[in-house]
Design a protein around this motif. Structure first.
Motif, PDB file in Angstrom:
ATOM      1  N   ILE A 259     -20.967 -55.926 -30.722  1.00 46.46           N
ATOM      2  CA  ILE A 259     -21.872 -55.202 -30.999  1.00 46.46           C
ATOM      3  C   ILE A 259     -21.781 -54.944 -32.353  1.00 46.46           C
ATOM      4  CG2 ILE A 259     -22.837 -52.568 -31.957  1.00 46.46           C
ATOM      5  CD1 ILE A 259     -21.162 -51.349 -29.396  1.00 46.46           C
ATOM      6  N   GLY A 260     -23.286 -55.980 -32.506  1.00 48.39           N
ATOM      7  CA  GLY A 260     -23.571 -56.390 -33.921  1.00 48.39           C
ATOM      8  C   GLY A 260     -24.049 -55.348 -34.652  1.00 48.39           C
ATOM      9  N   ILE A 261     -23.841 -55.436 -35.968  1.00 46.80           N
ATOM     10  CA  ILE A 261     -24.516 -54.436 -36.808  1.00 46.80           C
ATOM     11  C   ILE A 261     -24.758 -54.927 -38.467  1.00 46.80           C
ATOM     12  CG2 ILE A 261     -23.927 -51.710 -38.069  1.00 46.80           C
ATOM     13  CD1 ILE A 261     -21.976 -51.594 -35.871  1.00 46.80           C
ATOM     14  N   PHE A 262     -25.813 -54.170 -39.049  1.00 45.11           N
ATOM     15  CA  PHE A 262     -25.952 -54.866 -40.764  1.00 45.11           C
ATOM     16  C   PHE A 262     -26.372 -53.922 -41.212  1.00 45.11           C
ATOM     17  CE2 PHE A 262     -30.055 -56.130 -39.078  1.00 45.11           C
ATOM     18  CZ  PHE A 262     -30.685 -55.489 -40.038  1.00 45.11           C
ATOM     19  N   ASP A 263     -25.876 -53.967 -42.647  1.00 46.64           N
ATOM     20  CA  ASP A 263     -26.755 -53.388 -43.539  1.00 46.64           C
ATOM     21  C   ASP A 263     -26.698 -54.224 -45.458  1.00 46.64           C
ATOM     22  OD1 ASP A 263     -27.331 -51.233 -45.174  1.00 46.64           O
ATOM     23  OD2 ASP A 263     -25.532 -50.770 -45.998  1.00 46.64           O
TER      24      ASP A 263
ATOM     25  N   LEU B 266     -22.131 -57.419 -40.760  1.00 51.98           N
ATOM     26  CA  LEU B 266     -22.945 -58.153 -41.675  1.00 51.98           C
ATOM     27  C   LEU B 266     -23.147 -57.522 -42.670  1.00 51.98           C
ATOM     28  CD1 LEU B 266     -22.964 -60.896 -42.569  1.00 51.98           C
ATOM     29  CD2 LEU B 266     -26.326 -60.971 -41.289  1.00 51.98           C
ATOM     30  N   ALA B 267     -21.861 -57.554 -43.917  1.00 55.37           N
ATOM     31  CA  ALA B 267     -23.045 -56.714 -45.122  1.00 55.37           C
ATOM     32  C   ALA B 267     -23.843 -57.866 -46.180  1.00 55.37           C
ATOM     33  CB  ALA B 267     -21.378 -56.304 -46.023  1.00 55.37           C
ATOM     34  N   ASP B 268     -25.047 -57.573 -46.556  1.00 56.34           N
ATOM     35  CA  ASP B 268     -25.421 -58.336 -47.522  1.00 56.34           C
ATOM     36  C   ASP B 268     -25.523 -57.832 -49.172  1.00 56.34           C
ATOM     37  OD1 ASP B 268     -27.462 -60.405 -48.570  1.00 56.34           O
ATOM     38  OD2 ASP B 268     -29.114 -59.830 -47.121  1.00 56.34           O
TER      39      ASP B 268
ATOM     40  N   LEU C 246     -38.170 -57.308 -44.156  1.00 52.49           N
ATOM     41  CA  LEU C 246     -38.370 -57.849 -43.159  1.00 52.49           C
ATOM     42  C   LEU C 246     -37.787 -59.429 -43.201  1.00 52.49           C
ATOM     43  CD1 LEU C 246     -39.127 -57.835 -40.654  1.00 52.49           C
ATOM     44  CD2 LEU C 246     -41.305 -59.069 -41.347  1.00 52.49           C
ATOM     45  N   GLU C 247     -38.281 -60.327 -44.463  1.00 53.60           N
ATOM     46  CA  GLU C 247     -37.487 -61.515 -44.038  1.00 53.60           C
ATOM     47  C   GLU C 247     -35.896 -61.850 -44.178  1.00 53.60           C
ATOM     48  OE1 GLU C 247     -37.382 -65.804 -47.670  1.00 53.60           O
ATOM     49  OE2 GLU C 247     -38.604 -63.539 -47.530  1.00 53.60           O
ATOM     50  N   LEU C 248     -34.840 -60.812 -45.155  1.00 52.37           N
ATOM     51  CA  LEU C 248     -33.424 -60.480 -44.850  1.00 52.37           C
ATOM     52  C   LEU C 248     -33.196 -59.995 -43.720  1.00 52.37           C
ATOM     53  CD1 LEU C 248     -33.315 -59.016 -48.664  1.00 52.37           C
ATOM     54  CD2 LEU C 248     -32.445 -61.145 -48.093  1.00 52.37           C
ATOM     55  N   SER C 249     -34.067 -59.428 -43.418  1.00 53.77           N
ATOM     56  CA  SER C 249     -34.008 -58.962 -41.902  1.00 53.77           C
ATOM     57  C   SER C 249     -33.644 -60.190 -40.481  1.00 53.77           C
ATOM     58  CB  SER C 249     -34.987 -56.490 -41.196  1.00 53.77           C
ATOM     59  OG  SER C 249     -33.991 -55.909 -42.907  1.00 53.77           O
ATOM     60  N   ILE C 250     -34.489 -60.194 -40.778  1.00 53.10           N
ATOM     61  CA  ILE C 250     -34.767 -61.431 -39.824  1.00 53.10           C
ATOM     62  C   ILE C 250     -33.358 -62.611 -39.820  1.00 53.10           C
ATOM     63  CG2 ILE C 250     -36.418 -63.526 -39.139  1.00 53.10           C
ATOM     64  CD1 ILE C 250     -38.570 -62.441 -39.712  1.00 53.10           C
ATOM     65  N   LYS C 251     -33.343 -63.059 -40.824  1.00 52.00           N
ATOM     66  CA  LYS C 251     -32.347 -63.572 -41.370  1.00 52.00           C
ATOM     67  C   LYS C 251     -30.724 -63.041 -40.825  1.00 52.00           C
ATOM     68  CE  LYS C 251     -30.044 -63.305 -45.281  1.00 52.00           C
ATOM     69  NZ  LYS C 251     -29.580 -62.983 -46.762  1.00 52.00           N
ATOM     70  N   ASN C 252     -30.690 -60.853 -40.921  1.00 55.08           N
ATOM     71  CA  ASN C 252     -29.199 -61.288 -40.079  1.00 55.08           C
ATOM     72  C   ASN C 252     -29.789 -60.956 -38.773  1.00 55.08           C
ATOM     73  OD1 ASN C 252     -28.873 -60.762 -42.970  1.00 55.08           O
ATOM     74  ND2 ASN C 252     -29.838 -58.924 -43.222  1.00 55.08           N
ATOM     75  N   VAL C 253     -30.252 -60.261 -38.401  1.00 52.25           N
ATOM     76  CA  VAL C 253     -30.200 -60.762 -36.662  1.00 52.25           C
ATOM     77  C   VAL C 253     -30.056 -62.128 -36.500  1.00 52.25           C
ATOM     78  CG1 VAL C 253     -31.988 -60.212 -34.963  1.00 52.25           C
ATOM     79  CG2 VAL C 253     -32.015 -58.548 -36.532  1.00 52.25           C
ATOM     80  N   GLU C 254     -31.247 -63.070 -36.580  1.00 47.98           N
ATOM     81  CA  GLU C 254     -30.289 -63.957 -36.389  1.00 47.98           C
ATOM     82  C   GLU C 254     -29.327 -64.628 -36.515  1.00 47.98           C
ATOM     83  OE1 GLU C 254     -32.798 -66.268 -35.170  1.00 47.98           O
ATOM     84  OE2 GLU C 254     -34.411 -66.030 -35.252  1.00 47.98           O
TER      85      GLU C 254
END
Length: 263
Positions: A6-10, A34-36, A51-59
């Protein structure tokens, strides 16, 4: 069945509060977190930046082989989840302030929401409030400065306590009996919040609901881990000093790694 993680980002370490709930409910599932933190807090950025950061994290998480992604950030969810779902086929779980349960439970008809500027100003937050809080007085308060202090590991500093006092006292005077935590960093402040709030004020966060939603989506897409799997691994990545993130995981049992990643 799928043994993939499972992938998780914040936008930092706050989403580990969501990770804990997912791990509690789904202990056999492996995860990649993933902790940005370098770009925290998202709540002070524009919608285009979020949105740009979220796309980067999802990729990043897709490239790591994740089977589902949890957007463990209120600001990223309220500002980017619609566009993310339109762009990717991987199941995406979002998180937003728990206005609905607060509105259902309040007896004083007055609830408080402590969240970031990016969350409170989003169209999704406002539409959710209008849908579920009809006839309820909703007091919104930006938690300016709190995320930065938490990211620095200053949970119980005098500065943190002073900010919470400043943000919560006006809400108490207005008679709130529900406080919605609209940022995944804020559950780590619950011990301080309880010292400030009246006993009758209920603190509500979204962690349990997100975990249950994650389980439901895994079952819906037949992605739950196979029963025969015996090894569970948790990988945490951060783009700042890993030692701070480690302090938030010091009580976690099981196999996990925390690594620095330049992203």
């Amino acid at each position: 069945m799928s043994d993939r993680p499972i992938g998780i980002f914040d936008s930092g370490i706050g989403g580990t509060s969501i990770w804990r709930e997912i791990n509690r409910l789904l202990p056999k599932e492996s995860t990649i977190y993933l902790a940005d933190s370098k770009n925290a807090p998202y709540g002070e950025k524009t919608q285009a930046q979020i949105l740009e950061l979220s796309i980067k994290n999802v990729e990043f998480l897709i490239n790591k082989g994740c089977k589902i992604i949890v957007v463990a950030c209120n600001t990223a969810t309220t500002n980017a989840i619609k566009e993310l779902r339109a762009s990717y086929t991987i199941p995406l779980i979002g998180i937003e302030p728990a206005i609905k349960p607060a509105a259902l439970h309040t007896k004083s008809k007055t609830v408080g929401v402590l969240a970031t500027k990016g969350t409170l100003s989003s169209a999704l937050f406002n539409s959710t409030s209008e849908l579920h809080a009809n006839g309820i007085k909703v007091l919104e308060q930006e938690g300016t400065g709190l995320v930065a202090l938490i990211e620095e590991g200053k949970l119980y500093s005098d500065q943190t306590k002073e900010l919470l006092q400043r943000y919560l006292k006006p809400m108490l005077k207005e008679g709130i009996d529900q406080l919605v935590l609209g940022c995944t960093h804020y559950p780590y402040l619950i011990p301080l919040l309880k010292d400030i709030l009246a006993d009758e004020v209920e603190i509500i966060d979204s962690g349990d609901g997100v975990a249950r939603r994650t389980l439901a989506v895994l079952e819906q897409h037949q992605l739950k881990v196979g029963a025969s799997k015996t090894t569970v691994e948790h990988q945490f990545y951060t783009n700042v000093n890993p030692e701070v993130l480690k302090t938030f995981l010091s009580d976690v049992n099981g196999c996990y790694r925390v690594d620095y990643l330049d992203f």
